[in-house]
Design a protein around this motif. Sequence first.
Motif, PDB file in Angstrom:
ATOM      1  N   ARG A 172       0.784  -1.232   0.000  1.00  0.00           N
ATOM      2  CA  ARG A 172       0.000   0.000   0.000  1.00  0.00           C
ATOM      3  C   ARG A 172       0.814   1.279   0.000  1.00  0.00           C
ATOM      4  O   ARG A 172       0.272   2.360  -0.219  1.00  0.00           O
ATOM      5  N   ALA A 203       7.137   3.902   4.819  1.00  0.00           N
ATOM      6  CA  ALA A 203       6.400   4.934   5.582  1.00  0.00           C
ATOM      7  C   ALA A 203       7.188   5.408   6.799  1.00  0.00           C
ATOM      8  O   ALA A 203       6.615   5.933   7.748  1.00  0.00           O
ATOM      9  N   ALA A 236      10.878   5.107   9.561  1.00  0.00           N
ATOM     10  CA  ALA A 236      11.638   4.166  10.384  1.00  0.00           C
ATOM     11  C   ALA A 236      10.659   3.211  11.060  1.00  0.00           C
ATOM     12  O   ALA A 236       9.471   3.518  11.182  1.00  0.00           O
ATOM     13  N   ILE A 256       9.067   2.098  14.030  1.00  0.00           N
ATOM     14  CA  ILE A 256       8.908   2.704  15.355  1.00  0.00           C
ATOM     15  C   ILE A 256       9.130   1.670  16.460  1.00  0.00           C
ATOM     16  O   ILE A 256       9.552   2.005  17.565  1.00  0.00           O
ATOM     17  N   GLY A 306      11.671   8.368   7.275  1.00  0.00           N
ATOM     18  CA  GLY A 306      12.863   7.777   6.663  1.00  0.00           C
ATOM     19  C   GLY A 306      12.641   7.384   5.201  1.00  0.00           C
ATOM     20  O   GLY A 306      13.592   7.363   4.414  1.00  0.00           O
ATOM     21  N   GLU A 313      13.056  10.541   3.351  1.00  0.00           N
ATOM     22  CA  GLU A 313      14.489  10.900   3.435  1.00  0.00           C
ATOM     23  C   GLU A 313      15.315  10.059   2.464  1.00  0.00           C
ATOM     24  O   GLU A 313      16.200  10.563   1.774  1.00  0.00           O
ATOM     25  N   ARG A 331      -3.213   3.168  17.855  1.00  0.00           N
ATOM     26  CA  ARG A 331      -3.335   1.917  17.090  1.00  0.00           C
ATOM     27  C   ARG A 331      -3.928   0.801  17.962  1.00  0.00           C
ATOM     28  O   ARG A 331      -4.691  -0.026  17.502  1.00  0.00           O
TER      29      ARG A 331
HETATM   30  N1  CAA Z   1       6.908   1.535  12.124  1.00  0.00           N
HETATM   31  C1  CAA Z   1       6.349   0.383  12.554  1.00  0.00           C
HETATM   32  N2  CAA Z   1       5.046   0.088  12.427  1.00  0.00           N
HETATM   33  C2  CAA Z   1       4.273   0.996  11.825  1.00  0.00           C
HETATM   34  C3  CAA Z   1       4.774   2.225  11.338  1.00  0.00           C
HETATM   35  C4  CAA Z   1       6.161   2.475  11.510  1.00  0.00           C
HETATM   36  N3  CAA Z   1       6.714   3.595  11.069  1.00  0.00           N
HETATM   37  N4  CAA Z   1       3.766   2.913  10.797  1.00  0.00           N
HETATM   38  C5  CAA Z   1       2.672   2.155  10.925  1.00  0.00           C
HETATM   39  N5  CAA Z   1       2.972   0.987  11.543  1.00  0.00           N
HETATM   40  C6  CAA Z   1       2.084  -0.123  11.858  1.00  0.00           C
HETATM   41  C7  CAA Z   1       0.994   0.309  12.852  1.00  0.00           C
HETATM   42  O1  CAA Z   1       1.441   0.204  14.184  1.00  0.00           O
HETATM   43  C8  CAA Z   1      -0.095  -0.683  12.520  1.00  0.00           C
HETATM   44  O2  CAA Z   1       0.245  -1.909  13.124  1.00  0.00           O
HETATM   45  P1  CAA Z   1      -0.876  -2.866  13.770  1.00  0.00           P
HETATM   46  O3  CAA Z   1      -1.782  -3.221  12.620  1.00  0.00           O
HETATM   47  O4  CAA Z   1      -0.102  -3.995  14.326  1.00  0.00           O
HETATM   48  O5  CAA Z   1      -1.568  -2.041  14.799  1.00  0.00           O
HETATM   49  C9  CAA Z   1       0.044  -0.874  11.013  1.00  0.00           C
HETATM   50  O6  CAA Z   1       1.371  -0.459  10.683  1.00  0.00           O
HETATM   51  C10 CAA Z   1      -0.920  -0.044  10.195  1.00  0.00           C
HETATM   52  O7  CAA Z   1      -0.818   1.317  10.615  1.00  0.00           O
HETATM   53  P2  CAA Z   1      -2.099   2.265  10.670  1.00  0.00           P
HETATM   54  O8  CAA Z   1      -3.203   1.567  11.366  1.00  0.00           O
HETATM   55  O9  CAA Z   1      -1.636   3.566  11.222  1.00  0.00           O
HETATM   56  O10 CAA Z   1      -2.452   2.351   9.114  1.00  0.00           O
HETATM   57  P3  CAA Z   1      -2.977   3.576   8.282  1.00  0.00           P
HETATM   58  O11 CAA Z   1      -3.149   3.069   6.912  1.00  0.00           O
HETATM   59  O12 CAA Z   1      -4.114   4.226   8.982  1.00  0.00           O
HETATM   60  O13 CAA Z   1      -1.786   4.638   8.278  1.00  0.00           O
HETATM   61  C11 CAA Z   1       0.477   5.439   8.036  1.00  0.00           C
HETATM   62  C12 CAA Z   1      -0.554   4.336   7.675  1.00  0.00           C
HETATM   63  C13 CAA Z   1       0.057   6.762   7.424  1.00  0.00           C
HETATM   64  C14 CAA Z   1       1.818   4.994   7.496  1.00  0.00           C
HETATM   65  C15 CAA Z   1       0.511   5.600   9.578  1.00  0.00           C
HETATM   66  O14 CAA Z   1       0.681   4.340  10.158  1.00  0.00           O
HETATM   67  C16 CAA Z   1       1.620   6.490  10.070  1.00  0.00           C
HETATM   68  O15 CAA Z   1       1.480   7.697  10.097  1.00  0.00           O
HETATM   69  N6  CAA Z   1       2.733   5.868  10.502  1.00  0.00           N
HETATM   70  C17 CAA Z   1       3.830   6.570  11.095  1.00  0.00           C
HETATM   71  C18 CAA Z   1       4.658   7.236  10.064  1.00  0.00           C
HETATM   72  C19 CAA Z   1       5.802   7.919  10.726  1.00  0.00           C
HETATM   73  O16 CAA Z   1       5.682   8.587  11.744  1.00  0.00           O
HETATM   74  N7  CAA Z   1       6.962   7.758  10.096  1.00  0.00           N
HETATM   75  C20 CAA Z   1       8.134   8.392  10.583  1.00  0.00           C
HETATM   76  C21 CAA Z   1       8.816   7.466  11.506  1.00  0.00           C
HETATM   77  S1  CAA Z   1      10.158   8.240  12.247  1.00  0.00           S
HETATM   78  C22 CAA Z   1      11.378   8.176  11.127  1.00  0.00           C
HETATM   79  O17 CAA Z   1      11.254   7.829   9.993  1.00  0.00           O
HETATM   80  C23 CAA Z   1      12.630   8.458  11.838  1.00  0.00           C
HETATM   81  C24 CAA Z   1      13.793   9.166  11.509  1.00  0.00           C
HETATM   82  O18 CAA Z   1      14.071   9.736  10.470  1.00  0.00           O
HETATM   83  C25 CAA Z   1      14.751   9.201  12.640  1.00  0.00           C
END
Ligand code: CAA
Length: 542
Positions: free
Chosen positions: A75, A79, A81, A83, A120, A123, A293
């Motif tokens: 999908r 999305a 790092a 978490i 990430g 990035e 979540r």
């Molecule tokens: N890491 C691990 N698991 C993640 C994740 C992530 N970044 N993003 C989503 N998931 C998991 C959720 O926990 C959920 O798991 P469960 O089904 O086990 O509960 C599953 O993926 C689906 O997530 P959503 O229910 O949120 O699905 P959605 O379709 O409504 O949304 C999304 C998808 C827009 C990607 C949303 O999940 C989101 O905003 N995720 C976080 C994105 C984010 O913050 N990324 C930045 C991370 S920090 C980074 O990248 C660090 C850095 O540079 C240092």
Amino acid sequence: MSDRYPEQALTQASAQTPANTPVTTRKHGRIAVFQVDHPPVNAFSHGVRAGLLAAFQSALADDSVDAMVIACAGRTFIAGADIREFGQPMLPPLAGDVIDAIAKSTKPVVAALHGTTLGGGFELSMACQFRVAASATRVGLPEVKLGILPGSGGTQRLPRLIGVPAALRMIVTGEPIDANRAFELGAVDAVVEGNVIEAAVRFAEQVLARGTPPRLQGDAPVACTDPEVFEKAAADVRREQPGVEAPLACIRAVRFACEMPLADGLREEYALCMTLMDSAQSRALRYLFAAERQAMKVDGLPSDPATWPVRRIDRVGVVGAGTTGTSVAAALIQAGVPIVLLGRDDSVAALHDCDLVIEAIDETLDGTQALFRRLDGICKPGAMLVSTTSTLNIDRLADAVTRPDSVAGLPFFATAQEGRLVEVVRTSRTDKAVVATLMQFAKRLGKAPIVSVAGNGSIATRLRAASLSAEHSARTRGNDHTISNDETQSRYLLAIVNEGARLLDEGIAARPSDIDVAAVYGLGFPAHVGGPMYHAETLKQG
Ligand code: CAA
């Protein structure tokens, strides 16, 4: 190679293609296409990082490869790092290692973006020489919402791509933008309809045909704006989000991009990100992300919402054209849901083919039961009858109809357009498919839904009443003797936490984290302390 991490660890991690890698390579002529397949959201987990670095290094060394495409199955493009790896020792290669290696590629690399290309993932794509995006893609750096900053080059590369003011806005708010806006700003090179991987391959072929020399944006200095831009951004944050650390750190990091060469900026950005990662505010915000979540894990329903039994919602009726009804109607229209809006005294005949009818007449129990009976008489079988009441017992409304299994509560908080909280109130007779449908429906409206059990008031209403009464008694006492701000705050917290404990005891709330979601998104409790239950627990632990 970056000097952030021990070189030896990276060399070991990248020496061979990992077993069971979520990254596969296909060849299209002289173009290598890497595909990440790591459901649900292709998070930049250790296996993805190691697999991508190994695939990249092998293609770089392969004389039969002239260019590369990075794409994802499922999908979304990556999305962000993973978490779940936060707060634990990170295994190399780290995101910055993979990204640095790709940024220095001597062969063109094109990122094929789709879905939610965040953190990430965005990035990584910025380190590629080109980005091609499917038209429905959203790109963004939401790290600030997790109490950190983009620590893998985002604060240094985005200003180089789109300039300081636009980069600051995206990084400090964490709000994503759509593909067309990203194209206008210069964050992506092409927006395409149809298959984005094929489009990215064609794009790479054109780059090769043109013989364009490698485009290394890191070499470009940032067009530096007047320092007032940073000062104004910081003043806005201090005023609008007092005490919140991450947005201010984001501003500092973007400033590094103006003040130092890329390599130094990357090092400083990473160091600042690691400090934030350890902060209490980031832990609280990450807890809240997980809590939201967790609220989707509902008693009686499978853990994966994609497999829930649901009823179709093509058309929704809203009864009541007062403040609640009109704001519910506006929220539905905004989400593209076809609706019929009626005043409280209109004939309900027009709702006969609606799949869901939302009552918002703000009436007594008798008045609302009478409306439910009328709706029950005309609505088609299987249509759901839902009330926005936050005070009436939903069980009593279910008593009034011949389809109690299709009755539930759906109180919105604040106005339905602005507030994020929606409670799905179930009775012992509500069909689990109705609960599932309403939870997914609330998500479709962009809300943070929680489930509560019908009883004496909804979760957010009870928490609000407790907090108002604590505030009132603090004011009354304040007249007799002076009480400090701290004392007022701790009484307020205690009142909400005690009410939260009662809601758990009565079985109205399923878990403390649901109460935190309700308090933050319904009452405006500060997100950076994680919610009252979490905050009280952390205070207890000292
Ligand atoms: N890491 C691990 N698991 C993640 C994740 C992530 N970044 N993003 C989503 N998931 C998991 C959720 O926990 C959920 O798991 P469960 O089904 O086990 O509960 C599953 O993926 C689906 O997530 P959503 O229910 O949120 O699905 P959605 O379709 O409504 O949304 C999304 C998808 C827009 C990607 C949303 O999940 C989101 O905003 N995720 C976080 C994105 C984010 O913050 N990324 C930045 C991370 S920090 C980074 O990248 C660090 C850095 O540079 C240092």
